[in-house]
Design a protein around this motif. Structure first.
Motif, PDB file in Angstrom:
ATOM      1  N   SER A 113      -6.916   0.747  -7.587  1.00  0.00           N
ATOM      2  CA  SER A 113      -7.301   1.628  -6.614  1.00  0.00           C
ATOM      3  C   SER A 113      -5.906   2.444  -5.968  1.00  0.00           C
ATOM      4  O   SER A 113      -5.989   3.502  -5.740  1.00  0.00           O
ATOM      5  CB  SER A 113      -7.839   0.893  -5.307  1.00  0.00           C
ATOM      6  OG  SER A 113      -6.849   0.176  -4.610  1.00  0.00           O
ATOM      7  N   GLU A 145       1.075  -1.284  -0.009  1.00  0.00           N
ATOM      8  CA  GLU A 145       0.040   0.202   0.156  1.00  0.00           C
ATOM      9  C   GLU A 145       1.048   1.363   0.167  1.00  0.00           C
ATOM     10  O   GLU A 145       1.741   1.365   0.698  1.00  0.00           O
ATOM     11  CB  GLU A 145      -0.767   0.086   1.181  1.00  0.00           C
ATOM     12  CG  GLU A 145      -1.947   1.014   0.962  1.00  0.00           C
ATOM     13  CD  GLU A 145      -2.918   1.155   2.319  1.00  0.00           C
ATOM     14  OE1 GLU A 145      -3.955   1.843   2.386  1.00  0.00           O
ATOM     15  OE2 GLU A 145      -3.037   0.022   3.203  1.00  0.00           O
ATOM     16  N   GLU A 163      -8.096  -3.933  -6.852  1.00  0.00           N
ATOM     17  CA  GLU A 163      -7.248  -3.373  -5.747  1.00  0.00           C
ATOM     18  C   GLU A 163      -6.076  -2.717  -6.263  1.00  0.00           C
ATOM     19  O   GLU A 163      -5.585  -1.582  -5.744  1.00  0.00           O
ATOM     20  CB  GLU A 163      -7.116  -4.392  -4.759  1.00  0.00           C
ATOM     21  CG  GLU A 163      -6.334  -4.126  -3.583  1.00  0.00           C
ATOM     22  CD  GLU A 163      -6.350  -5.286  -2.467  1.00  0.00           C
ATOM     23  OE1 GLU A 163      -5.532  -5.225  -1.773  1.00  0.00           O
ATOM     24  OE2 GLU A 163      -7.043  -5.940  -2.547  1.00  0.00           O
TER      25      GLU A 163
END
Length: 319
Positions: A299, A154, A296
């Motif tokens: 994103s 992330e 994902e």
């Protein structure tokens, strides 16, 4: 907060990874400025490197380090080589941040002329100028790899700091390009697959059009022509690219074998923003990153696409 304490927080409280990583990036940036005004200057302190910061140079520098420097600095670069005890001062632990905080010119001076008080010899008569710059490019990457332990799947928004080493690739039509050609245009997903990852590569091949709409290029690094067919890829030079990015794959839970320079990773993926900075990383052996779910992954890319330019693109040469 010290980087060491920050790592402990990350291990105990994963939800604080973003804040610690952002703080660490800021500390490294400030420390770099303070370091440069607090150490002696040498005739080469502000010398500009003549060899670009590329994976070919880094991989060659790694080989030269093993041949010429490991006896003192250790086979893992930690300052614990077999000849270390014979020197007036302990050799530097090259995994520590100070390695990346020195100017490239300082490092070139020391590598060329030695550091007499420490017992380090000069290598100007052993390594030509290009070889010495290759060693410096390797040392910069090696040290930054220990700071890159905070990377995760992330991204930390608005905190770029780790420049991606440049390399050559071929697009799906066989045209030669460089990683830096994507700057100001597209983000890059750099994928290092094993043969067992054929399904992952097939997925990336099928998602190419969708990725391009999201300003993302997926690049496969593999010498396997069948695995890399139909997608932008690195086949020639794949080993050098893998060796270089492997140095940036240490994690908070795995610093690597202290007797080896490399991590020896298998499947790795790096997300590089459109300004040339590594922003996130997925290590199949450790992470549950979910990037195989394209939604994902996208994103994360959309967060990058909302960012404006925060830092200038990484310099072609280390400084």
């Amino acid at each position: 907060m010290s980087l060491f304490w920050g790592l402990l927080v990350c291990l105990r409280e994963p939800q604080k990874v973003k804040a610690v990583a952002a703080g660490a990036a800021a500390v490294i940036s400030v420390a770099g400025g303070l370091w440069q005004i607090s150490v002696p200057a040498y005739p080469d302190t502000y010398r500009r490197p003549s060899v670009a910061y590329s994976t070919i140079s880094i991989a060659n520098g790694k080989r030269l380090f093993a041949q010429n420097c490991a006896a003192c600095h250790g086979s893992g670069g930690l300052g614990d080589g077999p000849a270390a005890s014979t020197l007036p001062k302990p050799p530097a632990n090259l995994s520590e941040p100070h390695t990346a905080l020195h100017t490239a010119g300082d490092m070139f001076w020391w590598l060329s002329h030695g550091i007499p008080k420490s017992g380090m010899p000069g290598f100007a008569d052993v390594l030509d100028e290009q070889a010495r710059w290759d060693v410096i490019n390797f040392l910069r990457t090696f040290s930054e790899g220990f700071q890159a332990r905070l990377l995760s799947p992330e991204i930390v928004p608005d905190h770029p700091w780790l420049g991606a080493p440049n390399f050559f690739l071929e697009d799906e039509n066989g045209a030669e390009r460089e990683l830096k050609d994507f700057r100001e245009q597209s983000n890059v997903l750099l994928v290092f697959p094993e043969k067992s990852d054929a399904m992952r590569v097939k997925q990336l091949r099928l998602e190419q059009k969708r990725f391009r709409k999201e300003r993302l290029w997926a690049i496969i690094v593999s010498p396997d022509a069948k695995l890399a067919a139909g997608v932008p890829n690195v086949r020639r030079g794949a080993q050098e690219v893998r060796e270089s990015y492997d140095l940036l794959s240490r994690s908070t839970t795995n610093r690597g074998d202290p007797t080896r320079l490399e991590m020896g990773r298998h499947s790795m993926e790096f997300l590089i923003d459109r300004f040339g900075y590594i922003r996130a990383r997925c290590l199949q052996e450790e992470d549950e990153c979910g990037w195989q779910n394209s939604d994902e992954l996208i994103s994360q890319v959309r967060v990058l696409n909302r960012e404006s330019k925060i830092l200038p693109p990484p310099a072609q040469h280390v400084h």
